[in-house]
Every structure is written in structure tokens, then in C-alpha cells.
Enzyme design. Structure first.
Site, PDB file in Angstrom:
ATOM      1  N   ASN A 153       0.808  -1.225   0.000  1.00 48.89           N
ATOM      2  CA  ASN A 153       0.000   0.000   0.000  1.00 48.89           C
ATOM      3  C   ASN A 153       0.844   1.280   0.000  1.00 48.89           C
ATOM      4  OD1 ASN A 153       0.790  -0.622   2.571  1.00 48.89           O
ATOM      5  ND2 ASN A 153      -1.086   0.097   3.530  1.00 48.89           N
ATOM      6  N   GLU A 250       4.726  -4.596  11.866  1.00 49.83           N
ATOM      7  CA  GLU A 250       3.692  -3.576  11.622  1.00 49.83           C
ATOM      8  C   GLU A 250       2.558  -4.265  10.882  1.00 49.83           C
ATOM      9  OE1 GLU A 250       3.491  -0.704  12.771  1.00 49.83           O
ATOM     10  OE2 GLU A 250       5.532  -0.226  13.386  1.00 49.83           O
ATOM     11  N   CYS A 284      -3.366   0.587   6.765  1.00 51.66           N
ATOM     12  CA  CYS A 284      -3.440  -0.315   7.918  1.00 51.66           C
ATOM     13  C   CYS A 284      -4.123   0.321   9.112  1.00 51.66           C
ATOM     14  CB  CYS A 284      -2.043  -0.748   8.307  1.00 51.66           C
ATOM     15  SG  CYS A 284      -0.953   0.672   8.489  1.00 51.66           S
ATOM     16  N   GLU A 462       7.826   1.913  14.446  1.00 55.19           N
ATOM     17  CA  GLU A 462       8.559   2.615  13.408  1.00 55.19           C
ATOM     18  C   GLU A 462       8.496   4.114  13.733  1.00 55.19           C
ATOM     19  OE1 GLU A 462       6.938   0.763   9.592  1.00 55.19           O
ATOM     20  OE2 GLU A 462       9.009   0.055   9.663  1.00 55.19           O
TER      21      GLU A 462
HETATM   22  P1  NAD Z   1       0.981  -9.645   3.316  1.00 55.26           P
HETATM   23  O1  NAD Z   1       1.057 -10.078   4.721  1.00 55.26           O
HETATM   24  O2  NAD Z   1       0.284 -10.492   2.346  1.00 55.26           O
HETATM   25  O3  NAD Z   1       2.451  -9.443   2.723  1.00 55.26           O
HETATM   26  C1  NAD Z   1       3.378  -8.562   3.307  1.00 55.26           C
HETATM   27  C2  NAD Z   1       4.770  -8.913   2.847  1.00 55.26           C
HETATM   28  O4  NAD Z   1       5.147 -10.151   3.446  1.00 55.26           O
HETATM   29  C3  NAD Z   1       4.927  -9.120   1.337  1.00 55.26           C
HETATM   30  O5  NAD Z   1       6.166  -8.582   0.934  1.00 55.26           O
HETATM   31  C4  NAD Z   1       4.916 -10.637   1.196  1.00 55.26           C
HETATM   32  O6  NAD Z   1       5.602 -11.106   0.058  1.00 55.26           O
HETATM   33  C5  NAD Z   1       5.639 -11.051   2.463  1.00 55.26           C
HETATM   34  N1  NAD Z   1       5.339 -12.413   2.931  1.00 55.26           N
HETATM   35  C6  NAD Z   1       4.205 -13.135   2.740  1.00 55.26           C
HETATM   36  N2  NAD Z   1       4.316 -14.341   3.343  1.00 55.26           N
HETATM   37  C7  NAD Z   1       5.538 -14.365   3.935  1.00 55.26           C
HETATM   38  C8  NAD Z   1       6.237 -15.334   4.721  1.00 55.26           C
HETATM   39  N3  NAD Z   1       5.694 -16.510   5.025  1.00 55.26           N
HETATM   40  N4  NAD Z   1       7.468 -15.016   5.165  1.00 55.26           N
HETATM   41  C9  NAD Z   1       8.031 -13.817   4.886  1.00 55.26           C
HETATM   42  N5  NAD Z   1       7.421 -12.869   4.142  1.00 55.26           N
HETATM   43  C10 NAD Z   1       6.184 -13.140   3.675  1.00 55.26           C
HETATM   44  O7  NAD Z   1       0.387  -8.167   3.382  1.00 55.26           O
HETATM   45  P2  NAD Z   1      -0.040  -7.235   2.159  1.00 55.26           P
HETATM   46  O8  NAD Z   1      -1.275  -7.829   1.582  1.00 55.26           O
HETATM   47  O9  NAD Z   1       1.139  -6.966   1.284  1.00 55.26           O
HETATM   48  O10 NAD Z   1      -0.368  -5.873   2.905  1.00 55.26           O
HETATM   49  C11 NAD Z   1      -1.582  -5.633   3.520  1.00 55.26           C
HETATM   50  C12 NAD Z   1      -1.491  -5.873   5.014  1.00 55.26           C
HETATM   51  O11 NAD Z   1      -0.424  -5.105   5.558  1.00 55.26           O
HETATM   52  C13 NAD Z   1      -2.728  -5.443   5.748  1.00 55.26           C
HETATM   53  O12 NAD Z   1      -3.049  -6.375   6.747  1.00 55.26           O
HETATM   54  C14 NAD Z   1      -2.319  -4.126   6.372  1.00 55.26           C
HETATM   55  O13 NAD Z   1      -3.065  -3.760   7.504  1.00 55.26           O
HETATM   56  C15 NAD Z   1      -0.896  -4.366   6.673  1.00 55.26           C
HETATM   57  N6  NAD Z   1      -0.167  -3.094   6.780  1.00 55.26           N
HETATM   58  C16 NAD Z   1       0.301  -2.693   7.997  1.00 55.26           C
HETATM   59  C17 NAD Z   1       0.959  -1.485   8.123  1.00 55.26           C
HETATM   60  C18 NAD Z   1       1.485  -1.022   9.458  1.00 55.26           C
HETATM   61  O14 NAD Z   1       2.354  -0.165   9.480  1.00 55.26           O
HETATM   62  N7  NAD Z   1       1.006  -1.523  10.569  1.00 55.26           N
HETATM   63  C19 NAD Z   1       1.155  -0.685   7.004  1.00 55.26           C
HETATM   64  C20 NAD Z   1       0.674  -1.131   5.781  1.00 55.26           C
HETATM   65  C21 NAD Z   1       0.018  -2.344   5.682  1.00 55.26           C
END
Ligand code: NAD
Length: 488
Positions: A153, A250, A284, A462
Site C-alpha cells: 500500500n 507492523e 493499515c 517505526e
Molecule cells: P501480506 O502479509 O500479504 O504481505 C506482506 C509482505 O510479506 C509481502 O512482501 C509478502 O511477500 C511477504 N510475505 C508473505 N508471506 C511471507 C512469509 N511466510 N514469510 C516472509 N514474508 C512473507 O500483506 P499485504 O497484503 O502486502 O499488505 C496488507 C497488510 O499489511 C494489511 O493487513 C495491512 O493492515 C498491513 N499493513 C500494515 C501497516 C502497518 O504499518 N502496521 C502498514 C501497511 C500495511
């Protein structure tokens, strides 16, 4: 439309590729067309990146912090100077409208580099006086090789928020962007090199979850910082924990935004819209459970509906567009699926709920800004993270009641309160179990304030000096100035 980078990965100061890696197609979410083709990292690429980071880190850590900071601030200047070009790249990668990416994405990455590049020179250990001569002090030492794993995002912001404190503290980083948005981290890597960052300190490798897992479990890696969903966070934290690595998580949320009777209606409506519709709801910290007190409910809904109806949805590259598509087909299916679930559960679609038909963008992943009313706290749309422009409005009567309902969630990333009664606003915020809270605003994330979650929404922080603490370890040193008193 094309946005093909020179190669898939950036290691040791240059672009590299390994065509044996699984294909990664980069899709422009507004049209569905492929704009770049990359390869996921093979085990060989992962090794190259970690080794480059390991080899570069020691020399970097020996520089004066102010000298490291100067390089980060130079990179920030380049980011600012190339803001337009980078904003366009981020729009192609994410589908977010230029109106947002021009002010929010590379600019926020640049601010992180400026902030950490500046404050690091003043971030030191402590001196402890033991009286009569002996004393102690602490040293803030880097961790070594840190891994950053990004979500889709805020791709360049995420790369900046993770790499700036890591590098400022004398660490090296291997960053894996989301497979959905791999492009802007490569641009950041080139900019770091141009700013004078020595080779190997910021490396970018592409890939899916398996590449993230390979990095998170690599024995040379000291810390993992993930931005992603709660299920991914659990997996990555377990990998890090099994090897006693440092970790910052995060993760997701289902945050409450509470509007009391005495709130300024226009501000509260503006806050609720920012909390649900910015970045097509893919934020998020979004306040997706909007609790509105009964006395203001009708006025709030009237203005919310009128203002939501004016949102300009369409071509993300048109500067007048306020809402673009969702990031991917999968996310589109998820969000429209949740709108269906809300209907089936008996909530009322007060506004939107459909897929807009936009000429020239038939292949895009658009969805209308959607407002549900008649939502019960136990409905799935009020409990699960949707990550799209779907707002649930719930009404309430009293303060204690709303605090209890707001906290009744496994998440704890964020919360907001709108009220003219500041005593009440502070009292309520103190009761809310969330890491990042707003009074009379929503979703601002200035670099100076820590950002992160309570409960399932994550651990670590962060931004702010807290991030420097999370990218360093403390060494305690006791210094004797007299003789050793020993019983032997
Ligand atoms: P996701 O969990 O699908 O993926 C996040 C990242 O993790 C990607 O780069 C993905 O390739 C990697 N990943 C996936 N499986 C993994 C594994 N088993 N081991 C290591 N890495 C792995 O999330 P998304 O769909 O990319 O993003 C949306 C989510 O992120 C939402 O839940 C949102 O709330 C959260 N988010 C949180 C913040 C925050 O700062 N708290 C900010 C933005 C998004």
C-alpha cells in the site's frame, strides 16, 4: 504503458538478475495491463544480497553518525527533486491517484531520511555515576544485517521508513518489496547510490512469501522488520524467534473512530472519510468502525453521504482523480466479497457497494466507496480487516459503552476521537487499547511520533527515536577507576 526497470534486483550497488527466478508480473491496477516483468530471487540472489550487506556493514558502522546522516539527507534531497517522476512510478505500481502519491509517498520516504539522518547524531548511550570514581556508560550499537519486508500500500514509504533508521544506526539492509509493487524500492536503491551510500548497504531483492521467509530465517540476518497482515506477521515472528532475531511487526487493524455529539460535524466527516477512503481504503491504520453518538448521527450521515457522493473516482494519472482502483484482482475479489458478506449479514448498504464502470478502465480493479449502516459489532465486516474503501457506521449512547465496544477487537493499531470536549477526548484516548491515536484528526503519521500497534497489530515501533532503539542494541560498560576489591 511500460515501467520496466533495468533488472529485478539491486545488490552491491548495481542491478542484477537471475532469470531462473519465478516470474513476477507488475500490473497497472487501473487497466490490468502488464507494465513490467521481473523475476523472484533465487537462493543464489538471496545469498548475494545478504553477503553484500554483511561485507559492507562493518565499515559503515565505523563512520561518524553525522557522516552517515549526511548521506541520508543527500538522498532525501534527490527524492524531493524527483518527486514527480517517483510519484508517477508509485501510481503505476499501486494504482493510487497522482493526487496522493505526489504529496504522500516519495515525500514521506524523504522525510524519514531527513529525520533519521538528522537525529542520529544526537542519539547516544547514557553515562552512569557510581560515586567516588567508578562509572558506567552504555553504547548504542547496530545490529548488523537487517531485513525489511514491505506491503503494497505504501511501497516507497515503507522502504524509506525501514531503511532510514536502519542505515542511520549503522546497519545494512536487504529489502524485499511486496510482489505486487516491486518498482519504487529499486528507484530508492539507485538514489541511495547516487547520494554516496557505499555499495552493499541497501539491497533490494524481489519475490513472494518464500523469499521473505528465506531472508527472515537467514543465519546472517540480525533483525526482521515486516509490514503486512497478521497471519504473515505470526509466521515471520516465529521464524525470527526461532533464531533469537530482533523483530518489528507492523500489522493490520480494525480500528475504531469515535464521534461524540459535540464534535464539529464537518471535521468528523472529513476525518471518517480520510480514515476509510484514502488510498482506496488500503491503509493499515484505517478507522473502519465509525462509532457515532446518537445526537449527531443524522447530521453526520447527511454530510457523509453528500461528501462521499462527490468523490472523483477514475484515472489515477488525472490530477483531479481522488480515488483509484484497488491494488490487484485478488484484493478486488476480497473487498467485493466482504461487501457481499455485509449484505448477507443484514447490514444496509447506505452508499456505494458496486463496481463502477469507467470507460477506458474496464480491466481495472475499481470499487465504489462504500458505507454500511445497521452494522452489529459481531458482524464479520465489523471484526475483520477488509483493506478497501468500506466504512461501517455504528451508533452509540454513552462513553463507557463506546470505549468497551471500541476495545472489543483482537487488533490494536489505531483509534480516533472527535469531540470539542478535550478533557473527554484525552480521557477516552487513554482508555483505548491502540498504539497510534488521533484526537480531532485521523491517519496523519508524522515521522516524529512512534507508529505501531498493540495486541495482534504488532510489536516494536517505526518512526521517531523509538525506531532507532529498535534498530540497535545496548552495550553496558562498567569502568573501575580504583583497585579491584576481591575476597581472594
Ligand atoms: P501480506 O502479509 O500479504 O504481505 C506482506 C509482505 O510479506 C509481502 O512482501 C509478502 O511477500 C511477504 N510475505 C508473505 N508471506 C511471507 C512469509 N511466510 N514469510 C516472509 N514474508 C512473507 O500483506 P499485504 O497484503 O502486502 O499488505 C496488507 C497488510 O499489511 C494489511 O493487513 C495491512 O493492515 C498491513 N499493513 C500494515 C501497516 C502497518 O504499518 N502496521 C502498514 C501497511 C500495511
Amino acid at each position: 504503458m511500460k515501467a520496466q526497470p533495468k533488472a529485478s534486483h539491486y545488490i552491491n550497488g548495481r542491478f542484477v538478475d537471475d532469470e531462473q527466478g519465478a516470474p513476477v508480473e507488475v500490473i497497472y491496477p487501473a487497466t490490468g495491463e502488464v507494465i513490467a516483468r521481473l523475476h523472484a530471487a533465487t537462493p543464489n540472489i538471496v545469498e548475494l544480497a545478504v553477503e553484500a550487506a554483511r561485507a559492507a556493514q562493518d565499515g559503515w558502522a565505523r563512520l561518524r553518525p553525522a557522516e552517515r546522516g549526511r548521506i541520508l539527507r543527500r538522498a532525501a534531497d534527490i527524492l524531493h527533486a524527483r518527486n514527480e517522476e517517483l510519484a508517477r512510478l508509485e501510481t503505476l505500481d499501486t494504482g493510487k491517484p497522482l493526487q496522493e502519491t505526489t504529496v504522500a509517498d516519495p515525500a514521506s520516504a524523504a522525510e524519514a531520511l531527513e529525520f533519521f539522518g538528522g537525529v542520529v547524531a544526537g542519539f547516544h548511550g547514557d553515562y552512569v555515576d557510581f560515586g567516588g570514581g567508578p562509572f558506567g556508560y552504555t553504547r548504542r550499537e547496530p545490529l548488523g544485517v537487517c531485513v525489511g519486508i514491505g506491503a503494497w500500500n505504501y511501497p516507497i514509504q515503507g522502504a524509506g521508513w525501514k531503511s532510514a533508521p536502519a542505515l542511520a544506526m549503522g546497519n545494512a539492509m536487504v529489502f524485499k518489496p511486496s510482489e505486487n509493487t516491486p518498482l519504487s524500492a529499486l528507484a530508492l536503491a539507485e538514489i541511495y547510490t547516487e547520494a554516496g551510500l557505499p555499495d552493499g548497504l541497501f539491497n533490494v531483492v524481489q519475490g513472494f512469501g518464500d523469499v521473505g521467509a528465506a531472508l527472515a530465517s537467514h543465519p546472517e540476518v540480525a533483525k526482521v522488520s515486516l509490514t503486512g497482515s497478521v497471519p504473515t506477521g505470526r509466521k515471520v515472528l516465529a521464524l525470527a524467534g526461532s533464531q533469537m532475531k530482533h523483530a518489528t511487526m507492523e500489522l493490520g487493524g480494525k480500528s475504531p473512530l469515535i464521534v461524540f455529539d459535540d464534535a464539529d460535524v464537518e471535521n468528523a466527516v472529513g476525518g471518517a472519510m480520510l480514515a476509510n477512503f484514502y488510498s482506496t481504503g488500503q491503509v493499515c491504520s484505517n478507522g473502519t468502525r465509525v462509532f457515532v453518538q446518537r445526537g449527531i448521527y443524522e447530521r453526520f450521515m447527511d454530510r457523509l453521504t453528500q461528501r462521499t457522493a462527490k468523490i472523483r473516482i477514475g484515472d489515477p494519472l488525472d490530477p483531479a482523480t481522488q480515488m483509484g482502483p484497488l491494488v490487484s484482482k485478488a484484493q478486488h475479489e476480497k473487498v467485493t466479497g466482504y461487501i457481499g458478506i455485509g449484505r448477507d449479514e443484514g447490514a444496509t448498504v447506505h452508499y456505494g457497494g458496486g463496481v463502477p464502470q469507467l470507460q477506458g478502465f474496464e480491466g481495472g480493479f475499481f470499487v465504489e466507496p462504500t458505507i454500511f449502516t445497521d452494522v452489529r459489532d459481531d458482524m464479520r465486516i465489523a471484526r475483520e480487516e477488509i483493506f478497501g474503501p468500506v466504512m461501517s457506521v455504528l451508533s452509540f449512547t454513552g462513553e463507557d459503552e463506546v470505549v468497551e465496544r471500541a476495545n472489543d477487537t483482537e487488533f490494536g493499531l489505531s483509534a480516533g476521537v472527535f469531540s470539542r470536549d478535550l478533557s473527554r477526548a484525552h480521557r477516552v484516548v487513554a482508555e483505548l487499547k491502540a498504539g497510534s491515536c488521533w484526537i480531532n484528526h485521523y491517519n496523519l503519521a508524522p515521522l516524529e511520533l512512534p507508529f505501531g500497534g498493540y495486541k495482534q497489530s504488532g510489536i516494536g515501533r517505526e518512526n521517531s527515536l523509538a525506531a532507532l532503539a529498535h534498530y540497535s542494541q545496548l552495550k553496558s560498560v562498567y569502568v573501575e577507576t580504583g583497585n579491584v576489591i576481591s575476597p581472594y
